[in-house]
Scaffold this motif. Structure first.
Motif, PDB file in Angstrom:
ATOM      1  N   CYS A  40     -10.350  49.911   0.926  1.00 11.13           N
ATOM      2  CA  CYS A  40      -9.150  49.246   0.441  1.00 11.13           C
ATOM      3  C   CYS A  40      -8.960  47.876   1.067  1.00 11.13           C
ATOM      4  O   CYS A  40      -9.153  47.694   2.256  1.00 11.13           O
ATOM      5  CB  CYS A  40      -7.926  50.103   0.733  1.00 11.13           C
ATOM      6  SG  CYS A  40      -7.903  51.572  -0.276  1.00 11.13           S
ATOM      7  N   CYS A  82      -6.255  44.683   1.529  1.00  8.67           N
ATOM      8  CA  CYS A  82      -4.811  44.496   1.511  1.00  8.67           C
ATOM      9  C   CYS A  82      -4.487  43.097   1.026  1.00  8.67           C
ATOM     10  O   CYS A  82      -4.589  42.817  -0.151  1.00  8.67           O
ATOM     11  CB  CYS A  82      -4.254  44.772   2.888  1.00  8.67           C
ATOM     12  SG  CYS A  82      -4.738  46.398   3.503  1.00  8.67           S
ATOM     13  N   CYS A 111      -8.863  54.656  -2.649  1.00  6.08           N
ATOM     14  CA  CYS A 111      -7.468  55.020  -2.924  1.00  6.08           C
ATOM     15  C   CYS A 111      -7.362  56.349  -3.689  1.00  6.08           C
ATOM     16  O   CYS A 111      -8.140  56.581  -4.582  1.00  6.08           O
ATOM     17  CB  CYS A 111      -6.806  53.924  -3.728  1.00  6.08           C
ATOM     18  SG  CYS A 111      -6.850  52.323  -2.901  1.00  6.08           S
ATOM     19  N   GLU A 161       1.320  50.251   1.250  1.00  5.59           N
ATOM     20  CA  GLU A 161       1.146  50.778   2.608  1.00  5.59           C
ATOM     21  C   GLU A 161       1.938  49.916   3.566  1.00  5.59           C
ATOM     22  O   GLU A 161       1.418  48.952   4.130  1.00  5.59           O
ATOM     23  CB  GLU A 161      -0.334  50.769   2.994  1.00  5.59           C
ATOM     24  CG  GLU A 161      -1.141  51.857   2.314  1.00  5.59           C
ATOM     25  CD  GLU A 161      -2.568  51.936   2.843  1.00  5.59           C
ATOM     26  OE1 GLU A 161      -2.899  51.148   3.741  1.00  5.59           O
ATOM     27  OE2 GLU A 161      -3.321  52.796   2.332  1.00  5.59           O
ATOM     28  N   SER A 214       2.143  45.819   3.291  1.00  4.41           N
ATOM     29  CA  SER A 214       0.995  45.350   2.527  1.00  4.41           C
ATOM     30  C   SER A 214       0.653  46.327   1.405  1.00  4.41           C
ATOM     31  O   SER A 214       1.123  47.450   1.371  1.00  4.41           O
ATOM     32  CB  SER A 214      -0.204  45.144   3.447  1.00  4.41           C
ATOM     33  OG  SER A 214      -0.563  46.366   4.030  1.00  4.41           O
ATOM     34  N   VAL A 215      -0.184  45.865   0.486  1.00  4.42           N
ATOM     35  CA  VAL A 215      -0.601  46.700  -0.639  1.00  4.42           C
ATOM     36  C   VAL A 215      -2.114  46.833  -0.619  1.00  4.42           C
ATOM     37  O   VAL A 215      -2.824  45.862  -0.422  1.00  4.42           O
ATOM     38  CB  VAL A 215      -0.146  46.094  -1.983  1.00  4.42           C
ATOM     39  CG1 VAL A 215      -0.646  46.937  -3.128  1.00  4.42           C
ATOM     40  CG2 VAL A 215       1.363  45.981  -2.023  1.00  4.42           C
ATOM     41  N   CYS A 216      -2.568  48.049  -0.802  1.00  2.00           N
ATOM     42  CA  CYS A 216      -3.997  48.344  -0.758  1.00  2.00           C
ATOM     43  C   CYS A 216      -4.553  48.432  -2.176  1.00  2.00           C
ATOM     44  O   CYS A 216      -4.200  49.322  -2.933  1.00  2.00           O
ATOM     45  CB  CYS A 216      -4.190  49.675  -0.023  1.00  2.00           C
ATOM     46  SG  CYS A 216      -5.763  50.442  -0.318  1.00  2.00           S
ATOM     47  N   TYR A 217      -5.404  47.483  -2.508  1.00  2.00           N
ATOM     48  CA  TYR A 217      -5.992  47.468  -3.843  1.00  2.00           C
ATOM     49  C   TYR A 217      -7.403  48.011  -3.820  1.00  2.00           C
ATOM     50  O   TYR A 217      -8.143  47.800  -2.861  1.00  2.00           O
ATOM     51  CB  TYR A 217      -6.025  46.043  -4.395  1.00  2.00           C
ATOM     52  CG  TYR A 217      -4.704  45.588  -4.906  1.00  2.00           C
ATOM     53  CD1 TYR A 217      -4.210  46.096  -6.099  1.00  2.00           C
ATOM     54  CD2 TYR A 217      -3.936  44.677  -4.203  1.00  2.00           C
ATOM     55  CE1 TYR A 217      -2.985  45.686  -6.572  1.00  2.00           C
ATOM     56  CE2 TYR A 217      -2.711  44.260  -4.674  1.00  2.00           C
ATOM     57  CZ  TYR A 217      -2.239  44.765  -5.862  1.00  2.00           C
ATOM     58  OH  TYR A 217      -1.031  44.364  -6.328  1.00  2.00           O
TER      59      TYR A 217
END
Lengths: 110, 110
Positions: B41, B43, A110, B75, B78-81
């Motif tokens: 990443c 999700c 990221c 994104e 969804s969320v990219c951690y």
DNA sequence: ATTATTAATCGTAATATTGCAATGTAATAA
DNA sequence: TTATTACATTGCAATATTACGATTAATAAT
């Protein structure tokens, strides 16, 4: 439910969590640092050094002892506490494995 | 009283305790290990990998993010951690100072 | 526009932790 | 024997944590 589901995690994950939990209070961090610093058995002066009541210190010592990180020898009326170096070394190995994960990571994302 | 007396400890002691506290739950240990392992990443599949409900995972992610150990990029839906490597490195330095105390200890006692 | 998907947030119940006053216990001292 | 000292244990109140169902917000797909 307030109850950690240890059964869905690996032994290693639970072990790391247990060690971390005991380090998760500044009083226990302070106690361990003090025991290392004086480099000899300490008796009851932890109560004077750390501004917490005697039962509170006693409780924190109990938790450290139950994990095996410190030992307590009775010497007359006082008790001599000190670091259990063997257990400390083993704990370090486990924690280092966890903390050094980034060494095998090739790149960020990221 | 159920309230940790942070004011009587040093900043370093409180910092060590804060980091340790967040590692003090196997779910957060598992999340971090997974984020390191996939090296890219992630999700929303953490919920599938770890057998905990979505709100529970979300709560643990929040704690990791509030300490800065992970980052979360939105994104779409969804969320990219992913791991925050800079913060991880700083955390390691603090923890290593604490865990390596035994290096300066000359001898045991009990 | 409607519906589906993803994930955060809220509310709540169960349990754990923190801290200390009071009390108990064991060893020494007077 | 009777203090005294050092520490552990008990019991309790305040607060924190864990987990999840229900809801909400935001974007994506139809």
């Amino acid at each position: 439910m307030g109850l950690t589901k240890t059964e869905i995690f690996t032994d290693q994950q639970n072990k790391i969590a247990l060690y971390s939990k005991v380090f998760g209070h500044p009083a226990r961090v302070a106690i361990l640092q003090y025991l290392f610093k004086i480099n000899t058995c300490v008796c009851g002066d932890l109560v004077n050094v750390i501004q917490l009541a005697q039962p509170t210190i006693s409780q924190h010592l109990k938790e450290l002892r139950s994990l095996g990180l410190i030992k307590g020898n009775v010497e007359g009326t006082s008790v001599c506490y000190c670091i259990n170096l063997e257990e400390w070394t083993q704990m370090k190995e486990t924690m280092f494995q966890f903390l050094n994960q980034d060494n095998t990571k090739k790149e960020g994302c990221c």
